[in-house]
Motif scaffolding. Structure first.
Motif, mmCIF file in Angstrom:
data_model
loop_
_atom_site.group_PDB
_atom_site.id
_atom_site.type_symbol
_atom_site.label_atom_id
_atom_site.label_comp_id
_atom_site.label_asym_id
_atom_site.label_seq_id
_atom_site.Cartn_x
_atom_site.Cartn_y
_atom_site.Cartn_z
ATOM 1 N N ALA A 1 0.824 -1.066 0.034
ATOM 2 C CA ALA A 1 -0.094 0.000 0.090
ATOM 3 C C ALA A 1 0.999 1.271 0.192
ATOM 4 C CB ALA A 1 -0.959 -0.085 1.209
ATOM 5 N N ASP A 2 1.932 1.336 0.498
ATOM 6 C CA ASP A 2 2.875 2.253 0.593
ATOM 7 C C ASP A 2 3.872 2.577 -0.366
ATOM 8 O OD1 ASP A 2 4.339 0.331 1.523
ATOM 9 O OD2 ASP A 2 5.656 1.471 3.009
ATOM 10 N N GLU B 1 13.470 -5.319 1.463
ATOM 11 C CA GLU B 1 14.275 -3.981 0.887
ATOM 12 C C GLU B 1 13.678 -3.483 -0.014
ATOM 13 O OE1 GLU B 1 17.514 -3.922 1.987
ATOM 14 O OE2 GLU B 1 17.400 -5.674 3.271
ATOM 15 N N ILE B 2 12.571 -3.782 -0.566
ATOM 16 C CA ILE B 2 11.990 -2.937 -1.777
ATOM 17 C C ILE B 2 11.908 -1.437 -1.237
ATOM 18 C CG2 ILE B 2 9.492 -3.397 -1.110
ATOM 19 C CD1 ILE B 2 11.062 -3.784 -4.838
ATOM 20 N N GLY B 3 11.430 -1.106 -0.032
ATOM 21 C CA GLY B 3 10.973 0.029 0.484
ATOM 22 C C GLY B 3 12.302 1.149 0.693
ATOM 23 N N THR B 4 13.521 0.557 0.566
ATOM 24 C CA THR B 4 14.742 1.027 0.941
ATOM 25 C C THR B 4 15.608 1.131 -0.338
ATOM 26 O OG1 THR B 4 16.109 -0.618 1.465
ATOM 27 C CG2 THR B 4 14.766 0.474 3.191
ATOM 28 N N PHE B 5 15.148 0.551 -1.486
ATOM 29 C CA PHE B 5 16.127 0.526 -2.601
ATOM 30 C C PHE B 5 16.119 1.878 -3.386
ATOM 31 C CE2 PHE B 5 15.234 -4.083 -4.233
ATOM 32 C CZ PHE B 5 16.391 -4.402 -3.467
ATOM 33 N N THR B 6 17.259 2.547 -3.822
ATOM 34 C CA THR B 6 17.207 3.592 -4.601
ATOM 35 C C THR B 6 16.613 3.482 -5.925
ATOM 36 O OG1 THR B 6 19.316 3.316 -5.409
ATOM 37 C CG2 THR B 6 19.332 4.274 -3.290
ATOM 38 N N GLU B 7 16.480 4.144 -6.791
ATOM 39 C CA GLU B 7 15.886 3.971 -8.110
ATOM 40 C C GLU B 7 17.123 3.084 -9.036
ATOM 41 O OE1 GLU B 7 12.668 4.832 -9.613
ATOM 42 O OE2 GLU B 7 12.589 5.369 -7.536
ATOM 43 N N TYR C 1 26.254 -9.063 -13.475
ATOM 44 C CA TYR C 1 25.241 -9.186 -12.715
ATOM 45 C C TYR C 1 25.850 -9.138 -10.962
ATOM 46 C CZ TYR C 1 21.868 -10.389 -16.022
ATOM 47 O OH TYR C 1 21.021 -10.267 -17.191
ATOM 48 N N ASP C 2 27.080 -9.344 -10.922
ATOM 49 C CA ASP C 2 27.657 -9.464 -9.334
ATOM 50 C C ASP C 2 27.783 -7.998 -8.975
ATOM 51 O OD1 ASP C 2 28.981 -9.896 -7.240
ATOM 52 O OD2 ASP C 2 30.907 -10.524 -8.322
ATOM 53 N N THR C 3 26.541 -7.337 -8.642
ATOM 54 C CA THR C 3 26.428 -6.071 -8.103
ATOM 55 C C THR C 3 26.333 -5.996 -6.622
ATOM 56 O OG1 THR C 3 24.012 -6.037 -8.439
ATOM 57 C CG2 THR C 3 25.410 -5.451 -10.408
ATOM 58 N N PRO C 4 26.348 -4.757 -6.144
ATOM 59 C CA PRO C 4 25.825 -4.402 -4.656
ATOM 60 C C PRO C 4 24.505 -5.240 -4.236
ATOM 61 C CG PRO C 4 27.132 -2.644 -5.416
ATOM 62 C CD PRO C 4 26.873 -3.356 -6.949
ATOM 63 N N VAL C 5 23.805 -4.923 -5.075
ATOM 64 C CA VAL C 5 22.309 -5.515 -4.989
ATOM 65 C C VAL C 5 22.448 -7.106 -4.933
ATOM 66 C CG1 VAL C 5 19.877 -5.714 -5.898
ATOM 67 C CG2 VAL C 5 21.031 -3.595 -5.869
ATOM 68 N N TYR C 6 23.096 -7.754 -5.964
ATOM 69 C CA TYR C 6 23.111 -9.144 -5.887
ATOM 70 C C TYR C 6 23.947 -9.634 -4.833
ATOM 71 C CZ TYR C 6 25.194 -13.696 -6.825
ATOM 72 O OH TYR C 6 25.520 -14.944 -6.733
#
Length: 97
Positions: free
Chosen positions: A9-10, A41-47, A78-83
């Protein structure tokens, strides 16, 4: 577990769509791996991080699972900080009860 425990919802429409896709990948194991991470994590991701996570969602289940379990190394693109956050999120050094 039947699915997400997080409300969307948010979230803006893009994040809602990404959260849904994380929980509906194809095989249940990957739903749990990607969905639980997205819940947290979805709410804290940058764009930029969101774009990177969306790219991971597009990786075939079998390939991503092999990278996360260490059977194969993740390709450098694909070996990124998010991964690495995703992989660390599911790392357990002790039995899970």
């Amino acid at each position: 577990m039947s699915g997400t425990t997080r409300t969307s919802a948010d979230l803006d429409p893009r994040r809602r769509r990404t959260l849904f896709r994380a929980w509906h990948r194809g095989i249940r194991e990957m739903d749990l791996i990607m969905g639980r991470f997205a819940d947290a994590e979805i709410g804290t991701f940058t764009e930029e991080e969101l774009t990177t996570f969306e790219a991971l969602i597009e990786v075939p289940d079998r390939d991503l699972f092999r990278w996360l379990t260490g059977e194969d190394a993740a390709p450098t693109n694909y070996d990124t900080p998010v991964y690495r956050r995703l992989k660390a999120f599911h790392k357990h050094d002790a039995p899970i009860h």
